[in-house]
Design a protein around this motif. Structure first.
Motif, PDB file in Angstrom:
ATOM      1  N   GLY A 148      21.085 -17.776  33.814  1.00 41.60           N
ATOM      2  CA  GLY A 148      20.361 -16.602  33.367  1.00 41.60           C
ATOM      3  C   GLY A 148      19.966 -15.712  34.532  1.00 41.60           C
ATOM      4  O   GLY A 148      19.824 -16.174  35.662  1.00 41.60           O
ATOM      5  N   TYR A 149      19.785 -14.432  34.252  1.00 42.07           N
ATOM      6  CA  TYR A 149      19.288 -13.509  35.264  1.00 42.07           C
ATOM      7  C   TYR A 149      18.391 -12.480  34.604  1.00 42.07           C
ATOM      8  O   TYR A 149      18.283 -12.407  33.372  1.00 42.07           O
ATOM      9  CB  TYR A 149      20.419 -12.866  36.049  1.00 42.07           C
ATOM     10  N   TYR A 150      17.713 -11.675  35.430  1.00 46.37           N
ATOM     11  CA  TYR A 150      16.718 -10.748  34.902  1.00 46.37           C
ATOM     12  C   TYR A 150      16.498  -9.619  35.894  1.00 46.37           C
ATOM     13  O   TYR A 150      17.083  -9.614  36.980  1.00 46.37           O
ATOM     14  CB  TYR A 150      15.405 -11.487  34.634  1.00 46.37           C
ATOM     15  N   GLU A 151      15.667  -8.661  35.525  1.00 45.72           N
ATOM     16  CA  GLU A 151      15.276  -7.588  36.423  1.00 45.72           C
ATOM     17  C   GLU A 151      13.886  -7.912  36.962  1.00 45.72           C
ATOM     18  O   GLU A 151      12.903  -7.843  36.228  1.00 45.72           O
ATOM     19  CB  GLU A 151      15.262  -6.249  35.685  1.00 45.72           C
TER      20      GLU A 151
ATOM     21  N   PHE B 271      18.151 -11.691  30.482  1.00 42.65           N
ATOM     22  CA  PHE B 271      16.936 -11.928  29.716  1.00 42.65           C
ATOM     23  C   PHE B 271      16.041 -10.703  29.586  1.00 42.65           C
ATOM     24  O   PHE B 271      15.163 -10.680  28.717  1.00 42.65           O
ATOM     25  CB  PHE B 271      16.131 -13.058  30.362  1.00 42.65           C
ATOM     26  N   GLY B 272      16.173  -9.720  30.467  1.00 42.62           N
ATOM     27  CA  GLY B 272      15.283  -8.575  30.413  1.00 42.62           C
ATOM     28  C   GLY B 272      14.562  -8.374  31.729  1.00 42.62           C
ATOM     29  O   GLY B 272      15.048  -8.775  32.791  1.00 42.62           O
ATOM     30  N   SER B 273      13.368  -7.776  31.666  1.00 47.73           N
ATOM     31  CA  SER B 273      12.627  -7.409  32.874  1.00 47.73           C
ATOM     32  C   SER B 273      11.275  -8.117  32.925  1.00 47.73           C
ATOM     33  O   SER B 273      10.681  -8.419  31.893  1.00 47.73           O
ATOM     34  CB  SER B 273      12.402  -5.890  32.910  1.00 47.73           C
ATOM     35  N   GLY B 274      10.805  -8.365  34.144  1.00 46.55           N
ATOM     36  CA  GLY B 274       9.462  -8.870  34.335  1.00 46.55           C
ATOM     37  C   GLY B 274       9.348 -10.367  34.485  1.00 46.55           C
ATOM     38  O   GLY B 274      10.337 -11.112  34.472  1.00 46.55           O
ATOM     39  N   GLU B 275       8.110 -10.825  34.607  1.00 43.74           N
ATOM     40  CA  GLU B 275       7.812 -12.209  34.966  1.00 43.74           C
ATOM     41  C   GLU B 275       8.292 -13.217  33.928  1.00 43.74           C
ATOM     42  O   GLU B 275       8.875 -14.244  34.268  1.00 43.74           O
ATOM     43  CB  GLU B 275       6.302 -12.359  35.177  1.00 43.74           C
ATOM     44  N   GLU B 276       8.038 -12.956  32.639  1.00 49.71           N
ATOM     45  CA  GLU B 276       8.437 -13.908  31.606  1.00 49.71           C
ATOM     46  C   GLU B 276       9.962 -14.007  31.520  1.00 49.71           C
ATOM     47  O   GLU B 276      10.515 -15.108  31.356  1.00 49.71           O
ATOM     48  CB  GLU B 276       7.864 -13.505  30.251  1.00 49.71           C
ATOM     49  N   ALA B 277      10.649 -12.876  31.635  1.00 55.13           N
ATOM     50  CA  ALA B 277      12.112 -12.907  31.646  1.00 55.13           C
ATOM     51  C   ALA B 277      12.609 -13.717  32.836  1.00 55.13           C
ATOM     52  O   ALA B 277      13.580 -14.483  32.721  1.00 55.13           O
ATOM     53  CB  ALA B 277      12.671 -11.484  31.706  1.00 55.13           C
ATOM     54  N   GLY B 278      11.946 -13.585  33.983  1.00 51.26           N
ATOM     55  CA  GLY B 278      12.333 -14.355  35.156  1.00 51.26           C
ATOM     56  C   GLY B 278      12.105 -15.836  34.962  1.00 51.26           C
ATOM     57  O   GLY B 278      12.915 -16.663  35.401  1.00 51.26           O
TER      58      GLY B 278
END
Length: 372
Positions: free
Chosen positions: A105-108, A344-351
């Motif tokens: 998984g990856y994210y912004e 997953f999207g952006s931000g802490e929870e996505a990370g």
């Protein structure tokens, strides 16, 4: 790489096993309209022949024909979207000759930063240097070792681009301008790995940074190196844990990060609206939970891909992953016919969610039906 060469490379690595849609567990209950909306983003880019950020395999005529059909009915509900995919595509399981499908998984990321350096913000993200020459997939340049994906334009021709350690030591001089400064080297490194970020600036505004090129050197996973060194075990590793280790061990962390020779350059993405995802390899904003990074040497952007596996919620808890994704991105570590990276999207929870995903997956590509 030509289409024929790409097809040959794929056959050397995997076989495509024809399936029916009723063979796909969970197909009936997925949100096909969400997948269709993501597919439309790819179709608009393909129809406009938009420039890809990281060029992938050229889309075949059959995929372009399907896109033209999709663009005729952009406001499609769940049932209609499901019927569309079933009408115009045929599922094929991608069965690697060696190993199995694998999904990460990856994210912004989102970090604090400043446009100007000070005692707190001192770690730069650099813009694309003037002498960087990107080498097209499958090609090379005189004097450049095969496999390197970038070169430096020099007076006598071309030479390999400096690696991470050399760049951090100032090898580029004024050729690459800092566009923003962060407080921790580990934060900058994570942005390099993810390829984009939101930076909350000292004046309260938010800056978006997007991939603008790389030095073409090979990518090395520092998480895997830490596991090999016995610093962490793979089962309990999370992104939060990795970043904590980098922050708490500055000198070993510096040496560790330099084992990854790959270095990424960025630009400020002023065209993005706050609600937009980051720009993927296909050159348009990504869709959380529907955009998939694939091996661009084997697959075209815009192909729908069905994933069947597990989506972790915590280290010891997961839910079934049975979802239609769209190939819209790529990455240096995404290599192989059944290798994917889930956005997953952006931000802490996505990370947090992205850092948990390192799981086997069944990788089913939806191939467009031949035009009659």
């Amino acid at each position: 790489m030509s289409d024929a060469a790409a097809g040959s490379a794929l056959k050397d690595l995997a076989r495509l096993e024809p399936l029916a849609f009723h063979d796909l567990a969970g197909w009936e209950t997925d949100d096909h309209a969400a997948a269709f909306r993501a597919f439309l983003r790819s179709c608009r880019a393909l129809e406009a022949a938009s420039t890809e950020l990281r060029p992938a395999q050229s889309p075949q005529a059959n995929l372009l024909a399907v896109c033209r059909e999709a663009l005729k009915t952009p406001d499609t509900g769940k049932a209609e979207a499901k019927r569309f995919f079933e009408t115009y595509f045929r599922p094929h399981a991608v069965v690697p000759h060696a190993g199995q499908g694998f999904l990460t998984g990856y994210y912004e990321p989102e970090f604090q930063g400043s446009r100007t350096p000070d005692a707190t913000y001192r770690v730069p993200l650099l813009d694309r240097p003037q002498d960087l020459v990107t080498i097209a997939q499958g090609e090379t340049l005189p004097g450049i070792e095969k496999g390197l994906q970038a070169a430096r334009r020099a007076a006598h021709g071309y030479e390999p681009y400096p690696d991470r350690a050399a760049i951090e030591n100032g090898a580029l001089g004024t050729l690459a301008r800092p566009i923003v400064y962060l407080s921790e080297p580990g934060e900058a490194f994570i942005i390099h790995v993810q390829g984009s970020a939101r930076i909350r600036l000292t004046d309260g505004s938010v800056m978006r940074v997007a991939y603008a090129g790389r030095n073409g050197r090979p990518y090395t996973s520092i998480g895997r190196v830490l596991v090999q060194q016995g610093e962490m075990d793979l089962e309990s590793m999370t992104l939060e844990k990795l970043m904590g280790w980098l922050k708490n061990h500055p000198e070993p962390a510096k040496a560790l990060m330099r084992q990854n020779q790959s270095y990424i350059f960025f630009r400020e993405a002023m065209e993005l609206a706050p609600e937009d995802g980051p720009i993927g390899g296909a050159g348009h904003p990504l869709v959380p939970g529907r955009s998939l990074a694939v091996d661009r040497s084997l697959w075209a952007y815009g192909l729908p891909v069905w994933l069947d596996g597990q989506l972790p919620l915590t280290l010891d808890k997961a839910e079934p992953l049975r979802r239609l994704m769209i190939a819209q991105d790529t990455g240096s570590a995404i290599v192989g016919p059944a290798r994917g990276d889930f956005f997953f999207g952006s931000g802490e929870e996505a990370g947090r969610r992205a850092g948990l995903l390192r799981h086997p997956v069944r990788f089913v590509v939806l191939q467009p039906k031949p035009r009659s």
